[in-house]
Enzyme design. Structure first.
Site, PDB file in Angstrom:
ATOM      1  N   GLY A  47       0.771  -1.238   0.000  1.00 56.55           N
ATOM      2  CA  GLY A  47       0.000   0.000   0.000  1.00 56.55           C
ATOM      3  C   GLY A  47       0.805   1.293   0.000  1.00 56.55           C
ATOM      4  O   GLY A  47       0.356   2.306  -0.539  1.00 56.55           O
ATOM      5  N   GLU A 102       4.480   3.952   5.981  1.00 58.16           N
ATOM      6  CA  GLU A 102       3.231   3.191   5.912  1.00 58.16           C
ATOM      7  C   GLU A 102       2.150   4.015   5.228  1.00 58.16           C
ATOM      8  O   GLU A 102       2.135   5.244   5.340  1.00 58.16           O
ATOM      9  CB  GLU A 102       2.745   2.840   7.323  1.00 58.16           C
ATOM     10  CG  GLU A 102       3.105   1.453   7.793  1.00 58.16           C
ATOM     11  CD  GLU A 102       2.332   0.353   7.070  1.00 58.16           C
ATOM     12  OE1 GLU A 102       1.793   0.582   5.965  1.00 58.16           O
ATOM     13  OE2 GLU A 102       2.280  -0.756   7.611  1.00 58.16           O
ATOM     14  N   ASP A 103       1.235   3.344   4.557  1.00 62.93           N
ATOM     15  CA  ASP A 103       0.094   4.070   3.995  1.00 62.93           C
ATOM     16  C   ASP A 103      -0.961   4.322   5.063  1.00 62.93           C
ATOM     17  O   ASP A 103      -1.517   5.408   5.142  1.00 62.93           O
ATOM     18  CB  ASP A 103      -0.517   3.333   2.788  1.00 62.93           C
ATOM     19  CG  ASP A 103      -0.838   1.887   3.087  1.00 62.93           C
ATOM     20  OD1 ASP A 103      -0.266   1.319   4.041  1.00 62.93           O
ATOM     21  OD2 ASP A 103      -1.660   1.301   2.365  1.00 62.93           O
ATOM     22  N   ASP A 106      -3.996   1.210  11.236  1.00 67.05           N
ATOM     23  CA  ASP A 106      -5.386   0.905  11.569  1.00 67.05           C
ATOM     24  C   ASP A 106      -5.407   0.355  13.000  1.00 67.05           C
ATOM     25  O   ASP A 106      -5.416   1.122  13.960  1.00 67.05           O
ATOM     26  CB  ASP A 106      -5.873  -0.100  10.518  1.00 67.05           C
ATOM     27  CG  ASP A 106      -7.355  -0.350  10.535  1.00 67.05           C
ATOM     28  OD1 ASP A 106      -7.974  -0.163  11.582  1.00 67.05           O
ATOM     29  OD2 ASP A 106      -7.917  -0.757   9.506  1.00 67.05           O
ATOM     30  N   LYS A 134      -6.156   5.723  11.573  1.00 66.28           N
ATOM     31  CA  LYS A 134      -7.537   5.564  12.063  1.00 66.28           C
ATOM     32  C   LYS A 134      -7.489   5.282  13.550  1.00 66.28           C
ATOM     33  O   LYS A 134      -7.513   4.130  13.980  1.00 66.28           O
ATOM     34  CB  LYS A 134      -8.166   4.329  11.398  1.00 66.28           C
ATOM     35  CG  LYS A 134      -8.754   4.510  10.043  1.00 66.28           C
ATOM     36  CD  LYS A 134      -9.432   3.184   9.683  1.00 66.28           C
ATOM     37  CE  LYS A 134      -9.826   3.131   8.246  1.00 66.28           C
ATOM     38  NZ  LYS A 134     -10.327   1.779   7.886  1.00 66.28           N
ATOM     39  N   VAL A 156     -11.171   2.925   3.264  1.00 62.81           N
ATOM     40  CA  VAL A 156     -10.507   3.893   2.377  1.00 62.81           C
ATOM     41  C   VAL A 156      -9.661   3.174   1.334  1.00 62.81           C
ATOM     42  O   VAL A 156      -9.113   2.102   1.603  1.00 62.81           O
ATOM     43  CB  VAL A 156      -9.619   4.896   3.151  1.00 62.81           C
ATOM     44  CG1 VAL A 156     -10.461   5.881   3.920  1.00 62.81           C
ATOM     45  CG2 VAL A 156      -8.644   4.185   4.073  1.00 62.81           C
ATOM     46  N   ASP A 162      -5.655  -0.393  -1.639  1.00 61.60           N
ATOM     47  CA  ASP A 162      -6.491  -1.162  -2.560  1.00 61.60           C
ATOM     48  C   ASP A 162      -7.923  -1.335  -2.075  1.00 61.60           C
ATOM     49  O   ASP A 162      -8.235  -1.228  -0.887  1.00 61.60           O
ATOM     50  CB  ASP A 162      -5.900  -2.547  -2.792  1.00 61.60           C
ATOM     51  CG  ASP A 162      -6.098  -3.461  -1.588  1.00 61.60           C
ATOM     52  OD1 ASP A 162      -5.613  -3.117  -0.497  1.00 61.60           O
ATOM     53  OD2 ASP A 162      -6.766  -4.507  -1.735  1.00 61.60           O
ATOM     54  N   ARG A 168      -5.627   0.884  -6.621  1.00 59.53           N
ATOM     55  CA  ARG A 168      -4.405   1.447  -6.043  1.00 59.53           C
ATOM     56  C   ARG A 168      -3.935   2.634  -6.893  1.00 59.53           C
ATOM     57  O   ARG A 168      -3.186   3.483  -6.428  1.00 59.53           O
ATOM     58  CB  ARG A 168      -3.286   0.396  -5.984  1.00 59.53           C
ATOM     59  CG  ARG A 168      -3.534  -0.742  -5.013  1.00 59.53           C
ATOM     60  CD  ARG A 168      -2.275  -1.567  -4.840  1.00 59.53           C
ATOM     61  NE  ARG A 168      -2.509  -2.847  -4.197  1.00 59.53           N
ATOM     62  CZ  ARG A 168      -2.490  -3.066  -2.884  1.00 59.53           C
ATOM     63  NH1 ARG A 168      -2.276  -2.065  -2.051  1.00 59.53           N
ATOM     64  NH2 ARG A 168      -2.683  -4.273  -2.397  1.00 59.53           N
TER      65      ARG A 168
HETATM   66  C1  PRP Z   1      -2.425  -2.324   5.345  1.00 57.46           C
HETATM   67  C2  PRP Z   1      -1.447  -1.180   5.574  1.00 57.46           C
HETATM   68  C3  PRP Z   1      -0.748  -1.559   6.822  1.00 57.46           C
HETATM   69  C4  PRP Z   1      -1.779  -2.377   7.566  1.00 57.46           C
HETATM   70  C5  PRP Z   1      -2.366  -1.539   8.636  1.00 57.46           C
HETATM   71  O1  PRP Z   1      -1.785  -3.294   4.605  1.00 57.46           O
HETATM   72  O2  PRP Z   1      -0.558  -1.030   4.504  1.00 57.46           O
HETATM   73  O3  PRP Z   1       0.408  -2.315   6.562  1.00 57.46           O
HETATM   74  O4  PRP Z   1      -2.769  -2.768   6.643  1.00 57.46           O
HETATM   75  O5  PRP Z   1      -3.312  -2.266   9.371  1.00 57.46           O
HETATM   76  P1  PRP Z   1      -3.160  -2.540  10.914  1.00 57.46           P
HETATM   77  O6  PRP Z   1      -2.764  -1.253  11.584  1.00 57.46           O
HETATM   78  O7  PRP Z   1      -4.541  -2.983  11.313  1.00 57.46           O
HETATM   79  O8  PRP Z   1      -2.141  -3.611  11.118  1.00 57.46           O
HETATM   80  P2  PRP Z   1      -2.549  -4.488   3.866  1.00 57.46           P
HETATM   81  O9  PRP Z   1      -2.361  -5.729   4.649  1.00 57.46           O
HETATM   82  O10 PRP Z   1      -3.928  -4.053   3.513  1.00 57.46           O
HETATM   83  O11 PRP Z   1      -1.706  -4.801   2.584  1.00 57.46           O
HETATM   84  P3  PRP Z   1      -1.267  -3.931   1.340  1.00 57.46           P
HETATM   85  O12 PRP Z   1      -0.432  -2.814   1.901  1.00 57.46           O
HETATM   86  O13 PRP Z   1      -0.487  -4.882   0.549  1.00 57.46           O
HETATM   87  O14 PRP Z   1      -2.503  -3.447   0.648  1.00 57.46           O
END
Ligand code: PRP
Length: 181
Positions: A47, A102-103, A106, A134, A156, A162, A168
């Site tokens: 991400g 990080e993107d 959460d 968040k 989001v 994604d 993306r």
């Molecule tokens: C997303 C994002 C963080 C993680 C955050 O990745 O990039 O790495 O989730 O969530 P958390 O705080 O609840 O741990 P995702 O697994 O969706 O993979 P991607 O980046 O490959 O889309």
């Protein structure tokens, strides 16, 4: 045929212009904080790839860059608290001033795991840059030194994030209403 990027109808909408402005601000702040140093950025795939690409070009300092991939959504970790390393770093971080990129933060579980993993390799320092946070969803407390936007709890996507692996490539961040998910 002329293509078109479609936005969702959710509460979180961040334009390409607003993102660009904030990324420039974060880059300038990082450049001030790391003046005279050579930061080592670690992009958390997948991400964060778009944010990272823009952020590094907003930091007018010598820097190095590496990528790491760990799994989170859509697998066992959500219930077990376990996070799996999918792709390791290629470069050593011992003694380096690491900035994790990080993107979105959460629950914080991914970042907590990652910080433990990186700290074990003894970097000189470690900070976190995250485009989105968040806070309402947080399960573990994690530090974010450079934050783009604090957002409410909506699904989001766009700008690297994604929606079932698609979207993306949206140049903006958008979101779904709960009934659209
Ligand atoms: C997303 C994002 C963080 C993680 C955050 O990745 O990039 O790495 O989730 O969530 P958390 O705080 O609840 O741990 P995702 O697994 O969706 O993979 P991607 O980046 O490959 O889309």
């Amino acid at each position: 045929m002329k293509g078109m990027f479609a936005a969702g109808n959710g509460p979180v909408q961040i334009s390409a212009e607003a993102i660009a402005k904030r990324v420039q601000e974060l880059g300038a702040q990082i450049a001030r904080d790391y003046q005279g140093k050579t930061p080592h950025l670690v992009c958390v795939l997948n991400g964060a790839f778009v944010f990272t690409a823009d952020l590094v070009r907003a930091i007018p300092l010598p820097l190095t860059l590496d990528f790491i991939a760990i799994s989170s959504y859509g697998n066992a970790y959500r219930s077990s608290g376990e996070v799996e390393l999918i792709k390791d770093l290629r470069l050593p971080i011992h003694g380096r001033d690491v900035i994790v990129v990080e993107d979105i933060v959460d629950t914080g579980l991914t970042l907590a795991y990652l910080l433990d993993y990186l700290e074990a390799r003894k970097p000189a320092s470690i900070r976190v840059a995250a485009l989105l946070s968040k806070p309402a969803r947080r399960q573990v407390e994690v530090p974010i030194h450079y934050l783009g936007f604090e957002i409410e709890d909506a699904y989001v996507y766009g700008y690297g994030l994604d929606r079932a692996q698609f979207d993306r490539n949206l140049p903006f961040i958008t979101s779904l209403r709960p009934e659209e998910e």
